[in-house]
Design a protein around this motif. Structure first.
Motif, mmCIF file in Angstrom:
data_model
loop_
_atom_site.group_PDB
_atom_site.id
_atom_site.type_symbol
_atom_site.label_atom_id
_atom_site.label_comp_id
_atom_site.label_asym_id
_atom_site.label_seq_id
_atom_site.Cartn_x
_atom_site.Cartn_y
_atom_site.Cartn_z
ATOM 1 N N VAL A 12 0.813 -1.220 0.000
ATOM 2 C CA VAL A 12 0.000 0.000 0.000
ATOM 3 C C VAL A 12 0.849 1.274 0.000
ATOM 4 O O VAL A 12 0.621 2.155 -0.831
ATOM 5 C CB VAL A 12 -1.009 -0.014 1.167
ATOM 6 C CG1 VAL A 12 -1.729 1.312 1.283
ATOM 7 C CG2 VAL A 12 -2.002 -1.151 0.978
ATOM 8 N N PRO A 13 1.832 1.453 0.917
ATOM 9 C CA PRO A 13 2.585 2.714 0.905
ATOM 10 C C PRO A 13 3.302 3.020 -0.408
ATOM 11 O O PRO A 13 3.213 4.151 -0.885
ATOM 12 C CB PRO A 13 3.560 2.564 2.074
ATOM 13 C CG PRO A 13 2.886 1.622 3.000
ATOM 14 C CD PRO A 13 2.170 0.658 2.096
ATOM 15 N N PRO A 14 3.991 2.055 -1.044
ATOM 16 C CA PRO A 14 4.629 2.399 -2.325
ATOM 17 C C PRO A 14 3.619 2.792 -3.403
ATOM 18 O O PRO A 14 3.866 3.704 -4.187
ATOM 19 C CB PRO A 14 5.384 1.127 -2.725
ATOM 20 C CG PRO A 14 5.577 0.380 -1.468
ATOM 21 C CD PRO A 14 4.400 0.718 -0.599
ATOM 22 N N ARG A 15 2.483 2.128 -3.421
ATOM 23 C CA ARG A 15 1.462 2.486 -4.417
ATOM 24 C C ARG A 15 0.873 3.857 -4.124
ATOM 25 O O ARG A 15 0.593 4.633 -5.030
ATOM 26 C CB ARG A 15 0.372 1.432 -4.460
ATOM 27 C CG ARG A 15 0.873 0.149 -5.069
ATOM 28 C CD ARG A 15 -0.198 -0.877 -5.127
ATOM 29 N NE ARG A 15 0.409 -2.136 -5.539
ATOM 30 C CZ ARG A 15 -0.234 -3.075 -6.161
ATOM 31 N NH1 ARG A 15 -1.500 -2.937 -6.442
ATOM 32 N NH2 ARG A 15 0.379 -4.178 -6.504
ATOM 33 N N ALA A 16 0.690 4.161 -2.831
ATOM 34 C CA ALA A 16 0.175 5.483 -2.457
ATOM 35 C C ALA A 16 1.186 6.569 -2.830
ATOM 36 O O ALA A 16 0.816 7.624 -3.342
ATOM 37 C CB ALA A 16 -0.140 5.529 -0.970
ATOM 38 N N ALA A 17 2.473 6.302 -2.574
ATOM 39 C CA ALA A 17 3.512 7.270 -2.942
ATOM 40 C C ALA A 17 3.547 7.467 -4.452
ATOM 41 O O ALA A 17 3.678 8.594 -4.947
ATOM 42 C CB ALA A 17 4.877 6.811 -2.430
ATOM 43 N N GLY A 18 3.417 6.389 -5.191
ATOM 44 C CA GLY A 18 3.374 6.490 -6.646
ATOM 45 C C GLY A 18 2.162 7.264 -7.128
ATOM 46 O O GLY A 18 2.262 8.095 -8.035
ATOM 47 N N ALA A 19 1.019 7.019 -6.498
ATOM 48 C CA ALA A 19 -0.198 7.738 -6.882
ATOM 49 C C ALA A 19 -0.066 9.229 -6.592
ATOM 50 O O ALA A 19 -0.478 10.063 -7.407
ATOM 51 C CB ALA A 19 -1.399 7.155 -6.139
ATOM 52 N N VAL A 20 0.536 9.576 -5.449
ATOM 53 C CA VAL A 20 0.732 10.994 -5.111
ATOM 54 C C VAL A 20 1.626 11.657 -6.153
ATOM 55 O O VAL A 20 1.337 12.755 -6.635
ATOM 56 C CB VAL A 20 1.313 11.154 -3.688
ATOM 57 C CG1 VAL A 20 1.837 12.552 -3.451
ATOM 58 C CG2 VAL A 20 0.260 10.802 -2.651
ATOM 59 N N CYS A 21 2.715 10.997 -6.521
ATOM 60 C CA CYS A 21 3.625 11.559 -7.522
ATOM 61 C C CYS A 21 2.932 11.721 -8.870
ATOM 62 O O CYS A 21 3.149 12.714 -9.573
ATOM 63 C CB CYS A 21 4.872 10.688 -7.668
ATOM 64 S SG CYS A 21 5.968 10.753 -6.244
ATOM 65 N N LEU A 22 2.088 10.769 -9.234
ATOM 66 C CA LEU A 22 1.379 10.871 -10.506
ATOM 67 C C LEU A 22 0.339 11.997 -10.479
ATOM 68 O O LEU A 22 0.162 12.699 -11.480
ATOM 69 C CB LEU A 22 0.722 9.533 -10.852
ATOM 70 C CG LEU A 22 1.697 8.404 -11.178
ATOM 71 C CD1 LEU A 22 0.943 7.098 -11.415
ATOM 72 C CD2 LEU A 22 2.574 8.743 -12.364
ATOM 73 N N VAL A 23 -0.322 12.194 -9.339
ATOM 74 C CA VAL A 23 -1.269 13.309 -9.218
ATOM 75 C C VAL A 23 -0.522 14.639 -9.318
ATOM 76 O O VAL A 23 -0.961 15.565 -10.014
ATOM 77 C CB VAL A 23 -2.063 13.213 -7.899
ATOM 78 C CG1 VAL A 23 -2.811 14.503 -7.594
ATOM 79 C CG2 VAL A 23 -3.034 12.046 -7.952
ATOM 80 N N GLU A 24 0.618 14.747 -8.630
ATOM 81 C CA GLU A 24 1.417 15.971 -8.702
ATOM 82 C C GLU A 24 1.901 16.218 -10.121
ATOM 83 O O GLU A 24 1.912 17.357 -10.592
ATOM 84 C CB GLU A 24 2.588 15.893 -7.726
ATOM 85 C CG GLU A 24 2.165 15.916 -6.287
ATOM 86 C CD GLU A 24 3.263 15.536 -5.318
ATOM 87 O OE1 GLU A 24 3.042 15.728 -4.110
ATOM 88 O OE2 GLU A 24 4.332 15.043 -5.745
ATOM 89 N N SER A 25 2.286 15.153 -10.811
ATOM 90 C CA SER A 25 2.716 15.276 -12.198
ATOM 91 C C SER A 25 1.566 15.783 -13.072
ATOM 92 O O SER A 25 1.753 16.686 -13.898
ATOM 93 C CB SER A 25 3.208 13.924 -12.707
ATOM 94 O OG SER A 25 3.499 13.977 -14.080
ATOM 95 N N ALA A 26 0.385 15.235 -12.876
ATOM 96 C CA ALA A 26 -0.780 15.674 -13.658
ATOM 97 C C ALA A 26 -1.098 17.145 -13.395
ATOM 98 O O ALA A 26 -1.399 17.899 -14.324
ATOM 99 C CB ALA A 26 -1.986 14.803 -13.334
#
Length: 132
Positions: A12-26
């Motif tokens: 869960v934490p790595p996927r959440a970190a990845g999702a946060v980075c992708l949202v920031e990128s968007a």
């Protein structure tokens, strides 16, 4: 009396970190698009500032896209860049909150805090130090 340690799901934490980075990128891609529309519509107050903001937004959007995708692919390196980037977003969220609006600043601060927490809770990879 000790506090019982709850098991942490290491997916869960790595996927959440990845999702946060992708949202920031968007969000940065949207920001870059906004600057591009200003430049194309000849509505930019200062074309030099708008063009440099466009370039910087695109660079960081691409870098955050790479970090986010690396989290989702289980790479070893994105933990530190995620923590550093989100720590740097905290003062930016304060500035955004005082200039653009409180809700924008709070939203960005919350996103940054979630990114920091997710990266810190992600398992650290033990890499042997072979510097000497």
């Amino acid at each position: 009396m000790s506090i019982p340690q709850l098991p942490i799901d290491h997916l869960v934490p790595p996927r959440a970190a990845g999702a946060v980075c992708l949202v920031e990128s968007a969000l940065l891609f949207v920001t870059a698009g906004s600057y591009a529309l200003e430049l194309l519509g000849d509505r930019a107050f200062d074309a030099n500032t708008a063009s440099m903001s466009l370039v910087v937004s695109l660079i960081f959007a691409i870098l955050l896209l790479a970090v986010g995708m690396s989290w989702l692919r289980g790479r070893l390196w994105p933990r530190t860049p995620t923590i550093v980037w989100n720590l740097l977003l905290l003062p930016a969220s304060w500035t955004l909150g005082t200039s653009t609006g409180l809700w924008f600043g709070l939203g960005l601060a919350l996103l940054a805090i979630v990114g920091i927490a997710a990266a810190v809770l992600s398992p650290a990879h033990d890499i042997e130090d072979r510097a000497l």
